[in-house]
Design an enzyme around this catalytic site. Structure first.
Site: not given
Lengths: 234, 592
Positions: B518-520, B351
């Protein structure tokens, strides 16, 4: 830092218990909750006298006492850092500390082999050595203006310390100072909620809906920590 | 291959690897089908009364800065670099993202921002090529269409939103645009289950500023409860008290949707379900044909290894762990960035985030009255909601004011030019804490040929297994898009009547240190065929049909929204396919 309960289990019938089994209902055990253990009172347990002198002098420049009120000293920030360095944070308990130790690019983050505790120890020694070489005195003995100048140079990375990254140390020291100024008092810093009172943060309040729509009005309640307020125990 | 030392356990129908959102959803759905289901979770049991009760949950130092609820790098981390020519080094301390561990996974410490992707996000390649020409997609950009449409996923988004009691206002009900909602969203089959969160001062000012510019602000869809809610499983959540400790924290008040507050009280009582905690899966085992998973091997807290046979294996760990387990197990062809072939590790994305700081001299905002998904949003510049002609990028993101709590170690903004310490800093912090907010822009990241995941050749975890290696940087597309969003955010800040603003553009390469999101995503993507993707549209492995892989690892690229809604919808979609198709005729659900 408490890690909390490591098990809430129902043993599995049979010879081997494969992991910790949760079945039938949500486990609950009395006393399993792990509240923060209040930081211990008393003198330094990690810092040696010369280290304490540096930290006290440095944090007093980073967040000084002034016309707005107390600063890092009055908030007990040195004691907070002492307790942090003596525990899991100082020992890098959670960090990945296996080698090899490569030379990082600017974006690869913390890559020194020192734990925070070791880093403080090595950096303070190196800073006092440079200060003594330049000014004939350890950092703590310099006057305030000279201390500020020294910290600014450290922050800019323009000073070479023996064996440690001075700029990275400055960043860690400033971060820990801010933590000690604004953390919940249960950790030993933010004494008398001095940091929270300075800015108007009401702390660990459970219920704040009543003031959500009170636009442009100062919050009417004093700050409270997770262990309550000092007035409550008087 | 199964180690000889492992104790072989009795076979069960389904083993779930990891027990966060997708594990809980899969467990609930597949036990409803009568299957015996076992969940293996590497971390500990975690519940509200034991781990984050209101008596100590509101501790910024302990939970955010000392990372109590997150993955411990000492146990497992990954190595990182910006490009293939660099040597990856371990992420020794958490920073840019905060993967969870333990029961509930990151679903315990998320914010509750719950989105659907746009219909055009599911056609990222074909839609953009059609509207802007094939040349709008540079050769190095490896974006792909999803193998399913928004309409196919809609009922499953709906299920998750009703499971959680998401608070919001529909903007498009069955094709009819609704005032007060997001007019750009895909059609919804019904209204949100609960009304939107009430809005504090800063989000209200943001909405007024946005309206002055002609935008259509709407309330952030929220997994924090605007009122008490009983979900379809009969589990109850309480109204959020705006305590301001939500992101990075567990909710002590049963007010944030999580596996614990929506599914576990029901699932754990089922006789055909079992959870084993502190049970870390080391490998997925396959038979000699490599076309069938036989189960998993895991290690418990005492270091004993067990072989757990199962008819069906479902990976439900975090996106990065799912990919690593596939690589460690030798399932699927590892992606090769030189030839562009192979599928495991392909199309890793993230992101891109920027902010505009907003300062007032004359307004007290009380920013600590917050919740993780409390705020107002404009979506005019997300996805393909605007004409990109001549802009030099595709995709977009949302712009918002989210008043999440302003806990002071993290949040003590100062105007540009303020020193970082000393009396001037202290004065600026005291002056601005109550009188400032910020406008984040939350942008998409496209996938690229050289952004990928593989196994590190040097660094190992506590069990001696190779760490995952992440090779990632933002592309020119992301920088142009993020700068564009930042300028739009600054215009809104000015329209809010700000005294002064600071534009914090996203500059330079991706840096592992500052927290971003925490948008992997990506690495085990869904697609139309086994050459381009690891999984078919049902998140089923093309190579090993009794293996399903959940999570944002399935995204072919990342959209401009938070991932959890789409992760959960894909899990419900897969569960539905297993229940209605796979169990009748186990095998590939899509012909290769």
């Amino acid at each position: 830092m408490p890690e909390g309960p490591t098990h809430s289990t129902v043993p599995t019938p049979g010879t081997a218990v494969p992991g910790r089994v949760v079945a039938g209902s949500e486990p609950w055990q009395p006393g399993a909750a792990a509240p923060e253990i209040a930081s211990s009172a008393g003198g330094y347990v990690f810092f040696k006298p010369a280290e304490a002198a540096f930290v006290e002098a440095a944090v007093a420049r980073l967040i000084p006492a002034d016309e707005l009120g107390g600063g890092a000293i009055e908030a007990d920030v040195p004691l907070f850092i002492d307790r942090q360095l003596n525990g899991d944070f100082g020992n890098a308990t959670r960090w990945y500390m296996q080698g090899p130790w490569g030379e990082p690019t600017k974006t690869q983050g913390y890559q020194t082999r020192l734990t925070p505790a070791q880093f403080y120890r090595a950096a303070i020694q190196a800073i006092d050595a440079v200060s003594t070489r330049m000014h004939g005195q350890a950092f703590a003995a310099l006057n305030g203006d000279r201390q500020d100048d020294f910290l600014r140079v450290l922050e800019s990375g323009a000073i070479a310390l023996d064996g440690v990254d001075g700029q990275a140390f400055f960043g860690l020291l400033l971060q820990n100072t801010i933590e000690g100024f604004f953390c919940d008092p249960v950790h030993g810093g933010n004494k008398d909620m001095i940091g929270w009172k300075l800015i108007g943060f009401p702390g660990a309040r459970y219920e704040q809906r009543f003031f959500l729509k009170a636009f442009n009005q100062p919050f009417p309640l004093p700050p409270v920590g997770i262990a309550g307020r000092r007035e409550w125990s008087r | 291959m199964v180690p000889l030392s492992a104790t072989r356990l009795p076979s069960i129908d389904v083993v779930l690897v990891g027990f966060g959102w997708t594990g809980a959803i899969m467990g609930q759905e597949l036990t409803d089908e009568g299957l015996s289901v076992l969940a293996l979770e590497r971390g500990p049991w975690r519940s509200t009364p034991e781990r984050f009760p209101p008596t100590f949950a509101q501790d910024e130092l302990r939970f955010y800065y000392r990372h109590e609820l997150f993955q411990r790098p000492a146990h497992e981390t990954l190595t990182i670099r910006n490009k293939p020519s660099e040597t990856a080094l371990p992420m020794r301390v958490l920073g840019s993202f905060l993967p969870g561990t333990g029961v509930g996974g990151a679903g315990v410490h998320w914010n509750g921002q719950t989105w659907r992707f746009l219909p055009s996000d599911f056609k990222a390649r074909s839609h953009n090529a059609e509207r802007y020409g094939a040349a709008a997609i540079p050769p190095a950009m490896t974006i792909q269409d999803y193998p399913l449409t928004y309409d196919e996923l809609e009922p499953h988004y709906d299920r998750f939103e009703y499971l959680c009691g998401i608070a919001g206002k529909a903007g498009n009900l069955n094709g009819t645009i609704q005032p007060g909602g997001n007019p750009f969203e895909g059609p919804r089959s019904r209204e949100y289950p609960t009304p939107p969160m009430p809005q504090g001062y800063a989000p209200t000012l943001f909405a007024q500023g946005a309206e002055r510019l002609g935008y259509k602000p709407f309330p952030q869809p929220s997994g924090n409860m605007s009122q008490a809610y009983t979900n379809p499983l009969g589990v109850q959540l309480g109204p959020c008290t705006f305590c301001g400790f939500c992101e990075k924290f567990g909710c002590g008040n049963y007010s944030k949707a999580s596996p614990q507050t929506t599914i576990l009280p029901v699932l754990l009582r089922k006789p055909n379900f079992e959870l084993r905690t502190e049970s870390e899966v080391l490998t997925i085992n396959v038979d000699r044909s490599a076309k069938r998973a036989t189960g998993v091997t895991y290690v418990d807290a005492e270091g004993r290894e067990f072989e757990q046979p199962a008819e069906l294996v479902v990976l439900c760990a975090y996106a990065l762990h799912n990919v690593r387990l596939l690589l460690l197990s030798g399932i699927g062809a590892p992606y090769d960035p030189v030839s562009g072939t192979g599928v495991v590790g392909k199309n890793y994305a993230y992101q891109v985030f920027s902010t505009v700081d907003v300062f007032f001299d004359d307004k007290i905002l009380n920013p600590f009255i917050g919740a993780g998904a409390h705020g107002m949003v404009v979506d005019e510049f997300n996805g393909d909601n605007f004409d990109h002609s001549g802009l030099g990028f595709i995709g977009g993101g949302y712009i918002s004011v989210l008043q999440t709590g302003a806990r002071p170690i993290q949040t003590h903004p100062t105007p540009e030019g303020t020193p970082n310490w000393g009396s001037a800093w202290k004065r600026a912090v005291a002056q601005n804490y109550l009188r400032s907010t910020f406008i984040p822009t939350h942008g998409a990241v496209m996938s690229y040929r050289s952004n990928y995941l593989d196994l590190d050749p040097t660094y190992r975890d506590v069990y001696g297994r190779p760490l995952l290696r992440m090779t990632f940087d933002f592309g020119e597309n992301e920088h142009r898009m993020s700068d564009f969003l930042t300028d739009r955010a600054a215009e809104i800040a000015t329209a809010m009547g700000a005294t002064r603003i600071t534009r914090n553009y996203r500059k330079g390469s991706w840096d592992v240190v500052p927290y971003q999101t925490t948008h992997n995503t990506g690495g085990a993507i869904i697609g139309d065929n086994p050459q381009d993707s690891m999984l078919n549209k049902y998140s089923q492995s093309w190579d090993v049909p009794n293996l399903f892989v959940m999570g944002a690892s399935a995204f072919p690229q990342n959209a401009g929204y938070n991932p959890t809604g789409t992760v959960a919808a894909l899990a419900y979609y897969a569960a539905d396919a297993i229940r209605t198709q796979y169990l009748n005729s186990p095998g590939p659900l899509v012909p290769a």
